[in-house]
Structures are given as C-alpha cells and as structure tokens.
Motif scaffolding. Structure first.
Motif, PDB file in Angstrom:
ATOM      1  N   ASN A 147      59.192  14.732  51.670  1.00  0.00           N
ATOM      2  CA  ASN A 147      58.434  14.461  50.450  1.00  0.00           C
ATOM      3  C   ASN A 147      59.355  14.080  49.296  1.00  0.00           C
ATOM      4  O   ASN A 147      59.015  13.216  48.477  1.00  0.00           O
ATOM      5  N   ASN A 148      60.526  14.715  49.227  1.00  0.00           N
ATOM      6  CA  ASN A 148      61.503  14.372  48.198  1.00  0.00           C
ATOM      7  C   ASN A 148      61.947  12.916  48.336  1.00  0.00           C
ATOM      8  O   ASN A 148      62.105  12.198  47.338  1.00  0.00           O
ATOM      9  N   ILE A 149      62.146  12.482  49.582  1.00  0.00           N
ATOM     10  CA  ILE A 149      62.557  11.101  49.842  1.00  0.00           C
ATOM     11  C   ILE A 149      61.469  10.140  49.377  1.00  0.00           C
ATOM     12  O   ILE A 149      61.758   9.097  48.771  1.00  0.00           O
ATOM     13  N   LYS A 150      60.216  10.487  49.638  1.00  0.00           N
ATOM     14  CA  LYS A 150      59.107   9.620  49.214  1.00  0.00           C
ATOM     15  C   LYS A 150      59.033   9.518  47.694  1.00  0.00           C
ATOM     16  O   LYS A 150      58.736   8.444  47.143  1.00  0.00           O
ATOM     17  N   GLN A 151      59.317  10.614  47.008  1.00  0.00           N
ATOM     18  CA  GLN A 151      59.324  10.580  45.544  1.00  0.00           C
ATOM     19  C   GLN A 151      60.461   9.704  45.017  1.00  0.00           C
ATOM     20  O   GLN A 151      60.279   8.952  44.049  1.00  0.00           O
ATOM     21  N   LEU A 152      61.615   9.787  45.676  1.00  0.00           N
ATOM     22  CA  LEU A 152      62.750   8.954  45.275  1.00  0.00           C
ATOM     23  C   LEU A 152      62.446   7.478  45.524  1.00  0.00           C
ATOM     24  O   LEU A 152      62.814   6.611  44.720  1.00  0.00           O
ATOM     25  N   GLU A 153      61.761   7.207  46.630  1.00  0.00           N
ATOM     26  CA  GLU A 153      61.401   5.818  46.935  1.00  0.00           C
ATOM     27  C   GLU A 153      60.437   5.278  45.889  1.00  0.00           C
ATOM     28  O   GLU A 153      60.524   4.106  45.503  1.00  0.00           O
ATOM     29  N   TYR A 154      59.537   6.130  45.417  1.00  0.00           N
ATOM     30  CA  TYR A 154      58.602   5.722  44.359  1.00  0.00           C
ATOM     31  C   TYR A 154      59.369   5.383  43.084  1.00  0.00           C
ATOM     32  O   TYR A 154      59.041   4.406  42.381  1.00  0.00           O
ATOM     33  N   GLN A 155      60.397   6.180  42.779  1.00  0.00           N
ATOM     34  CA  GLN A 155      61.238   5.887  41.618  1.00  0.00           C
ATOM     35  C   GLN A 155      61.931   4.536  41.773  1.00  0.00           C
ATOM     36  O   GLN A 155      62.041   3.760  40.814  1.00  0.00           O
ATOM     37  N   ALA A 156      62.396   4.253  42.992  1.00  0.00           N
ATOM     38  CA  ALA A 156      63.056   2.970  43.257  1.00  0.00           C
ATOM     39  C   ALA A 156      62.076   1.817  43.080  1.00  0.00           C
ATOM     40  O   ALA A 156      62.435   0.754  42.551  1.00  0.00           O
ATOM     41  N   ASP A 157      60.831   2.011  43.519  1.00  0.00           N
ATOM     42  CA  ASP A 157      59.795   0.995  43.311  1.00  0.00           C
ATOM     43  C   ASP A 157      59.630   0.689  41.824  1.00  0.00           C
ATOM     44  O   ASP A 157      59.508  -0.475  41.419  1.00  0.00           O
ATOM     45  N   THR A 158      59.611   1.745  41.021  1.00  0.00           N
ATOM     46  CA  THR A 158      59.436   1.586  39.581  1.00  0.00           C
ATOM     47  C   THR A 158      60.603   0.817  38.968  1.00  0.00           C
ATOM     48  O   THR A 158      60.402  -0.101  38.160  1.00  0.00           O
ATOM     49  N   VAL A 159      61.824   1.186  39.358  1.00  0.00           N
ATOM     50  CA  VAL A 159      63.015   0.482  38.851  1.00  0.00           C
ATOM     51  C   VAL A 159      62.967  -0.986  39.246  1.00  0.00           C
ATOM     52  O   VAL A 159      63.222  -1.880  38.428  1.00  0.00           O
ATOM     53  N   TYR A 160      62.623  -1.241  40.501  1.00  0.00           N
ATOM     54  CA  TYR A 160      62.545  -2.622  40.987  1.00  0.00           C
ATOM     55  C   TYR A 160      61.496  -3.430  40.218  1.00  0.00           C
ATOM     56  O   TYR A 160      61.764  -4.555  39.763  1.00  0.00           O
ATOM     57  N   ASN A 161      60.308  -2.884  40.061  1.00  0.00           N
ATOM     58  CA  ASN A 161      59.227  -3.601  39.381  1.00  0.00           C
ATOM     59  C   ASN A 161      59.576  -3.906  37.925  1.00  0.00           C
ATOM     60  O   ASN A 161      59.318  -5.014  37.420  1.00  0.00           O
ATOM     61  N   GLU A 162      60.175  -2.942  37.244  1.00  0.00           N
ATOM     62  CA  GLU A 162      60.557  -3.153  35.843  1.00  0.00           C
ATOM     63  C   GLU A 162      61.678  -4.180  35.739  1.00  0.00           C
ATOM     64  O   GLU A 162      61.681  -5.024  34.830  1.00  0.00           O
ATOM     65  N   ALA A 163      62.637  -4.111  36.679  1.00  0.00           N
ATOM     66  CA  ALA A 163      63.753  -5.061  36.663  1.00  0.00           C
ATOM     67  C   ALA A 163      63.262  -6.474  36.941  1.00  0.00           C
ATOM     68  O   ALA A 163      63.704  -7.445  36.309  1.00  0.00           O
ATOM     69  N   PHE A 164      62.337  -6.602  37.887  1.00  0.00           N
ATOM     70  CA  PHE A 164      61.800  -7.917  38.230  1.00  0.00           C
ATOM     71  C   PHE A 164      61.010  -8.500  37.062  1.00  0.00           C
ATOM     72  O   PHE A 164      61.121  -9.696  36.741  1.00  0.00           O
ATOM     73  N   ALA A 165      60.225  -7.674  36.407  1.00  0.00           N
ATOM     74  CA  ALA A 165      59.454  -8.129  35.247  1.00  0.00           C
ATOM     75  C   ALA A 165      60.379  -8.595  34.130  1.00  0.00           C
ATOM     76  O   ALA A 165      60.122  -9.616  33.466  1.00  0.00           O
ATOM     77  N   ASP A 166      61.469  -7.858  33.925  1.00  0.00           N
ATOM     78  CA  ASP A 166      62.445  -8.234  32.901  1.00  0.00           C
ATOM     79  C   ASP A 166      63.111  -9.561  33.251  1.00  0.00           C
ATOM     80  O   ASP A 166      63.348 -10.402  32.366  1.00  0.00           O
ATOM     81  N   LEU A 167      63.408  -9.773  34.521  1.00  0.00           N
ATOM     82  CA  LEU A 167      63.993 -11.039  34.955  1.00  0.00           C
ATOM     83  C   LEU A 167      63.069 -12.203  34.649  1.00  0.00           C
ATOM     84  O   LEU A 167      63.491 -13.233  34.111  1.00  0.00           O
ATOM     85  N   LEU A 168      61.819 -12.059  35.009  1.00  0.00           N
ATOM     86  CA  LEU A 168      60.855 -13.135  34.789  1.00  0.00           C
ATOM     87  C   LEU A 168      60.704 -13.461  33.304  1.00  0.00           C
ATOM     88  O   LEU A 168      60.505 -14.615  32.919  1.00  0.00           O
ATOM     89  N   ALA A 169      60.827 -12.422  32.481  1.00  0.00           N
ATOM     90  CA  ALA A 169      60.628 -12.612  31.042  1.00  0.00           C
ATOM     91  C   ALA A 169      61.857 -13.188  30.345  1.00  0.00           C
ATOM     92  O   ALA A 169      61.716 -13.919  29.347  1.00  0.00           O
ATOM     93  N   ASN A 170      63.050 -12.890  30.870  1.00  0.00           N
ATOM     94  CA  ASN A 170      64.260 -13.195  30.098  1.00  0.00           C
ATOM     95  C   ASN A 170      65.290 -14.089  30.777  1.00  0.00           C
ATOM     96  O   ASN A 170      66.121 -14.671  30.084  1.00  0.00           O
ATOM     97  N   GLU A 171      65.242 -14.195  32.097  1.00  0.00           N
ATOM     98  CA  GLU A 171      66.250 -15.019  32.788  1.00  0.00           C
ATOM     99  C   GLU A 171      65.813 -16.481  32.800  1.00  0.00           C
ATOM    100  O   GLU A 171      64.774 -16.828  33.358  1.00  0.00           O
ATOM    101  N   THR A 172      66.623 -17.338  32.190  1.00  0.00           N
ATOM    102  CA  THR A 172      66.275 -18.758  32.088  1.00  0.00           C
ATOM    103  C   THR A 172      66.944 -19.613  33.160  1.00  0.00           C
ATOM    104  O   THR A 172      66.530 -20.758  33.370  1.00  0.00           O
ATOM    105  N   ASP A 173      67.956 -19.067  33.802  1.00  0.00           N
ATOM    106  CA  ASP A 173      68.661 -19.797  34.861  1.00  0.00           C
ATOM    107  C   ASP A 173      67.965 -19.506  36.195  1.00  0.00           C
ATOM    108  O   ASP A 173      67.967 -18.371  36.676  1.00  0.00           O
ATOM    109  N   ALA A 174      67.396 -20.534  36.806  1.00  0.00           N
ATOM    110  CA  ALA A 174      66.621 -20.342  38.044  1.00  0.00           C
ATOM    111  C   ALA A 174      67.476 -19.797  39.177  1.00  0.00           C
ATOM    112  O   ALA A 174      67.017 -18.968  39.979  1.00  0.00           O
ATOM    113  N   ILE A 175      68.730 -20.246  39.259  1.00  0.00           N
ATOM    114  CA  ILE A 175      69.620 -19.777  40.330  1.00  0.00           C
ATOM    115  C   ILE A 175      69.891 -18.288  40.182  1.00  0.00           C
ATOM    116  O   ILE A 175      69.823 -17.523  41.158  1.00  0.00           O
ATOM    117  N   GLN A 176      70.182 -17.867  38.958  1.00  0.00           N
ATOM    118  CA  GLN A 176      70.444 -16.444  38.723  1.00  0.00           C
ATOM    119  C   GLN A 176      69.188 -15.610  38.955  1.00  0.00           C
ATOM    120  O   GLN A 176      69.262 -14.479  39.432  1.00  0.00           O
TER     121      GLN A 176
END
Length: 209
Positions: A147-176
């Motif tokens: 169960n602890n592992i599943k909670q950590l995986e949920y945290q990783a999902d959150t980090v990934y989703n927020e990071a991806f959203a930030d990329l879409l909003a702020n990264e202007t270089d398509a390659i990067q």
C-alpha cells in the motif's frame, strides 16, 4: 544435515538479490540527477546499464531453477511472475537512465529530481516487501508495504502530471518538449512498474494465505 539445498531459500535468495539490484539501480539514478558533475553522471548511468544485465541473469536463473527444483515456496508461475516483475522494475529504471543520458537534456529539472527520489523510495519499499516474503505469515506487514508503494506511485503520477502541464504551458522549443516529455514518462513508468510488482506479491499472499 541434508546434502540438498533448501530450495525455498534458494528462491528467496534469488528474489532478494534481484530486488536489491533494482534498488541499487534506483540509488544510482537518484545520485545521477542530484549531481552537477557530468562525468559523475555518466558513471552512474553506465553502472545502471551493467546492473540491468545482472537483473536479466538473476531472472533467467529463477526461471531455470523453478523448472529444476521439485519443491518451491509457491507455484512456479507465481515465482516466474515475481521475477519478471522485479526485472521489469530494473528495465524501467534503466530506460529512464538511458533517456536522460542519451537525450542530453539541457538541465536536470526539479520534477526529474522529485521523480528520481520517488523511484528510489518505491524501489526501497519493494525491496523491503520482497524480503518480508521470506516468511509469508508476515502478510499484514507485506500488504502494508504494498500500500505504501501504491501511495508513492500516486505521488509520482501527480509530479508527472504537473510537470507535463508546465511543459505544455511554458516550453516553446518543440524538440525540448519531446525530450522532457519522454524523460518524465520514462521516470513515472518506473514507479508504475513497482506498483505492478505489488499486484503479483498480493496475488501470491492471497493464494498462500
């Protein structure tokens, strides 16, 4: 004293070696993203590749021994599934390492550092859970670790989703944008694989409870 090896312990030792190897890979990955020394990073990445080969060898040994031994701690299919699940964790960590190394991303970002830390935590928790399986009567403890592992995986999902959203909003270089998206996805998938391993562990516990 019997001249024959304790077959249960043979398998437990192999599982313990496999998960310790995956945990060591996660440690190297975490070290790599937390250093600014390029040569140190390359050393960590190269060592992860070597440990991935070691993971494959241990997994192959489990498959071989499971077909040879008359007595085993649980069903042959479950042993093979567990070995394969641990090997998949190692494979996903190696993939994340290769993406960071080969894509030559301009800088290590906070989400990458956070994800590497979560990969390390999930790998360590998985190592603890697998070691606890040496005594299947520890089912309550093992379920809690899963169960602890599943909670950590949920945290990783959150980090990934927020990071991806930030990329879409702020990264202007398509390659990067493509590079970082692939790196984030590879790192998050490593935590997914740890969660997948818990499903195999929980199935074994239920069957042998």
């Amino acid at each position: 004293m019997s001249i024959f090896p304790n077959s249960n312990q043979v398998f437990y030792d192999l599982f313990n070696r496999a998960v310790a190897n995956a945990s060591e890979m996660a440690t190297f990955l975490n070290t790599a993203v937390n250093t600014t020394d390029t040569y140190e990073q390359k050393f960590q990445f190269n060592h992860i590749d070597k440990l991935k080969n070691k993971s494959y060898e241990i997994t192959h040994q489990v498959f071989t021994e499971s077909g040879r031994m008359l007595i085993s701690p649980f069903q042959r299919k479950d042993m093979c599934d567990l070995a394969a699940a641990i090997d998949d964790v190692a494979d996903r960590i190696a993939m994340a390492s290769r993406r960071i190394n080969l894509y030559d991303v301009p800088k290590i970002t906070p989400p990458m550092i956070n994800l590497a830390g979560l990969i390390l935590k999930t790998a360590k928790a998985l190592e603890e859970a697998v070691r606890a399986m040496n005594n299947l009567s520890n089912s309550a403890q093992i379920f809690e670790l899963c169960n602890n592992i599943k909670q950590l995986e949920y945290q990783a999902d959150t980090v990934y989703n927020e990071a991806f959203a930030d990329l879409l909003a702020n990264e202007t270089d398509a390659i990067q944008l493509i590079k970082y998206t692939d790196v984030f996805m590879a790192m998050e998938t490593a935590t997914d694989s740890c969660e997948d391993a818990t499903l195999v562990i929980e199935s074994i516990l239920i069957k042998n409870g």
